[in-house]
Design a protein around this motif. Structure first.
Motif, PDB file in Angstrom:
ATOM      1  N   GLY A 190      33.625 162.119  23.252  1.00 20.21           N
ATOM      2  CA  GLY A 190      34.979 162.208  22.725  1.00 20.21           C
ATOM      3  C   GLY A 190      35.872 163.138  23.527  1.00 20.21           C
ATOM      4  N   VAL A 191      35.395 163.567  24.701  1.00 19.57           N
ATOM      5  CA  VAL A 191      36.130 164.490  25.562  1.00 19.57           C
ATOM      6  C   VAL A 191      36.255 163.879  26.956  1.00 19.57           C
ATOM      7  N   PHE A 192      37.466 163.956  27.531  1.00 22.91           N
ATOM      8  CA  PHE A 192      37.633 163.529  28.917  1.00 22.91           C
ATOM      9  C   PHE A 192      37.074 164.635  29.812  1.00 22.91           C
ATOM     10  N   PRO A 193      36.036 164.345  30.609  1.00 19.52           N
ATOM     11  CA  PRO A 193      35.438 165.398  31.429  1.00 19.52           C
ATOM     12  C   PRO A 193      36.318 165.737  32.632  1.00 19.52           C
ATOM     13  N   ASP A 194      36.168 166.946  33.142  1.00 25.97           N
ATOM     14  CA  ASP A 194      36.813 167.278  34.407  1.00 25.97           C
ATOM     15  C   ASP A 194      36.395 166.230  35.427  1.00 25.97           C
ATOM     16  N   GLY A 195      37.330 165.815  36.240  1.00 25.10           N
ATOM     17  CA  GLY A 195      37.067 164.770  37.224  1.00 25.10           C
ATOM     18  C   GLY A 195      37.491 163.396  36.754  1.00 25.10           C
ATOM     19  N   THR A 196      37.910 163.266  35.489  1.00 28.36           N
ATOM     20  CA  THR A 196      38.389 161.974  35.002  1.00 28.36           C
ATOM     21  C   THR A 196      39.597 161.552  35.823  1.00 28.36           C
ATOM     22  N   ILE A 197      39.602 160.288  36.219  1.00 26.95           N
ATOM     23  CA  ILE A 197      40.762 159.722  36.904  1.00 26.95           C
ATOM     24  C   ILE A 197      41.217 158.504  36.117  1.00 26.95           C
ATOM     25  N   MET A 198      42.520 158.482  35.828  1.00 20.75           N
ATOM     26  CA  MET A 198      43.137 157.327  35.182  1.00 20.75           C
ATOM     27  C   MET A 198      44.162 156.761  36.154  1.00 20.75           C
ATOM     28  N   PHE A 199      44.067 155.462  36.383  1.00 22.57           N
ATOM     29  CA  PHE A 199      44.936 154.767  37.334  1.00 22.57           C
ATOM     30  C   PHE A 199      45.851 153.841  36.541  1.00 22.57           C
TER      31      PHE A 199
END
Length: 174
Positions: free
Chosen positions: A67-76
């Protein structure tokens, strides 16, 4: 399982610029395709196109689990204009019926989560790869007022507009 995405170190190394690393972002998880049309906004929508939003698959798996966006998440977010209008309301008639249909590509935006690097924008950096085609190969980090302020004010969860992305908003933790 490591709760880091495979491209986290590469993204951190780029400092205030971001390169489009892989061209095949369409193989990532598509989380939503909202549309803000000019036709419904007096011809002047702030973002007048479909937003084809993808998240890097390993970040999506971690998010579904925690339920958490981790560091390093990329959204395009690939931007795509609508086909030219045929009706006064901006819609058109196609074999499937009357509506708004995707047309020409119109650039891209990318969001990267790095809570240390982007601490002053709630942990996310935003990059504009042009709001036209062709997309830029390299984008500069956007000022807080250009992107982050709206995300801080109105995005539902951790700077992400999950209220528009059912795959992110309505998760049952695995």
């Amino acid at each position: 399982m490591d709760d880091r995405t495979p491209i986290q170190d590469l993204v951190i190394a780029l400092r205030d610029r971001l390169a489009i690393v892989g061209k095949d972002f369409t193989s990532w998880v598509c989380v939503g395709l909202p549309l803000t049309s000019d036709a419904l906004n007096n011809g002047k929508a702030a973002f007048p196109e479909f937003h084809n939003v993808y998240i890097e698959p390993s970040a999506y798996r971690i998010y579904r689990k925690t339920g958490v966006f981790p560091d390093g998440t990329i959204m395009f977010k690939e931007l795509q204009r609508t086909l030219p209008k045929q009706n006064a309301d901006g819609s058109r008639s196609e074999p499937s019926g009357r509506g708004f249909f995707p047309g020409a590509l119109n650039g891209a935006d990318v969001a990267v989560k790095d809570t240390k690097r982007f601490a002053d924008t709630n942990g996310w950096g935003h990059f504009d790869f042009n709001h036209s085609e062709p997309k830029a190969e390299i984008a500069k980090l956007q000022a807080k007022a250009n992107c982050a302020d709206c995300h801080i004010a109105d995005a539902k969860k951790d700077m992400v507009w999950t209220q528009f992305y059912l795959r992110l908003d309505d998760i049952k933790l695995n």
